[in-house]
Design an enzyme around this catalytic site. Structure first.
Site, mmCIF file in Angstrom:
data_model
loop_
_atom_site.group_PDB
_atom_site.id
_atom_site.type_symbol
_atom_site.label_atom_id
_atom_site.label_comp_id
_atom_site.label_asym_id
_atom_site.label_seq_id
_atom_site.Cartn_x
_atom_site.Cartn_y
_atom_site.Cartn_z
ATOM 1 N N GLY A 275 0.830 -1.200 0.000
ATOM 2 C CA GLY A 275 0.000 0.000 0.000
ATOM 3 C C GLY A 275 0.855 1.235 0.000
ATOM 4 C CD GLN B 51 3.826 5.774 2.544
ATOM 5 O OE1 GLN B 51 2.804 5.225 2.186
ATOM 6 N NE2 GLN B 51 4.903 5.098 2.909
ATOM 7 C CB CYS C 1 6.319 1.914 6.674
ATOM 8 S SG CYS C 1 5.681 3.441 5.978
ATOM 9 C CG LEU C 2 6.834 1.175 0.513
ATOM 10 C CD1 LEU C 2 6.007 1.485 -0.715
ATOM 11 C CD2 LEU C 2 7.911 0.162 0.187
ATOM 12 C CG HIS D 264 0.680 0.804 7.520
ATOM 13 N ND1 HIS D 264 1.771 0.406 8.252
ATOM 14 C CD2 HIS D 264 1.158 1.628 6.550
ATOM 15 C CE1 HIS D 264 2.866 0.969 7.741
ATOM 16 N NE2 HIS D 264 2.516 1.701 6.707
ATOM 17 C CD GLU D 265 -0.585 2.049 3.104
ATOM 18 O OE1 GLU D 265 -0.155 3.208 2.971
ATOM 19 O OE2 GLU D 265 0.175 1.064 3.211
ATOM 20 C CG HIS E 210 1.239 6.649 5.792
ATOM 21 N ND1 HIS E 210 2.481 7.020 6.239
ATOM 22 C CD2 HIS E 210 1.346 5.324 5.494
ATOM 23 C CE1 HIS E 210 3.304 5.978 6.204
ATOM 24 N NE2 HIS E 210 2.638 4.930 5.764
HETATM 25 NI NI NI Z 1 3.512 3.048 5.425
#
Ligand code: NI
Length: 169
Positions: free
Chosen positions: A39, A44, A92-93, A134-135, A138
């Site tokens: 995701g 991000q 997480c990216l 999680h997404e 953000h």
């Molecule tokens: Ni993330």
């Protein structure tokens, strides 16, 4: 992690017809696929708007991974369906190479819109519910390390899980 933009509360999308929104989602898709993520949220990639994408395909490489349908979710609203929480490992990216054990609600309903302003309304549980939480975190300036209850459960993926090649999310 460390960029103040990731700590902002992102703004809702008002104009669903704009080319900018389409370009943003295309950039997000390219980024998520290039980095093999589950995701991605718009902040991000430097855009403070309430847009997330997510999806996990069933692959022979990860026979036990739960499938999550590919979804573009704009202006999401989450409703937790009961109090039950469950801990699970997340990455997480924006926090590359790390993993942490994070408590999340087990069941939730999410509502929002797709790119054509069609409503989305789903009740989900387990891994699907975790990815959505999680997404959407953000969009409110929350990164998963902030939710780890015991920081001894936070570390480098290759040290914590030396035998697996986990998907980044
Ligand atoms: Ni993330």
């Amino acid at each position: 992690m460390g960029d103040p933009l990731l700590l902002n509360v992102a703004a809702p999308v008002h104009d669903f017809k704009s080319q900018g929104l389409r370009d943003l989602i295309e950039d997000m898709q390219d980024t998520m696929h290039a980095l093999n993520g589950a995701g991605l949220a718009a902040p991000q990639i430097g855009v403070s708007l309430r847009v997330v994408i997510f999806g996990v395909e069933k692959t022979p490489r990860y026979p036990n991974a739960e499938e999550v349908p590919y979804t573009i979710l704009i202006n999401p609203k989450l409703t937790f369906l009961d109090e039950e929480m469950e801990e699970g490992w997340e990455g997480c990216l924006s926090v590359p190479g790390m993993r942490g054990l994070v408590p999340r609600f087990k069941k939730l309903r999410y509502q929002g819109y797709d790119l054509n302003h069609n409503p989305i309304d789903r009740a989900v549980s387990d891994f699907h519910a975790r990815v959505v939480q999680h997404e959407c975190d953000h969009l409110d300036g929350v990164l998963y390390p902030m939710r780890i209850e015991d920081l001894s459960n936070f570390g480098f993926s290759e040290v914590l899980f030396p035998d697996s090649d986990l998907q980044d999310d």
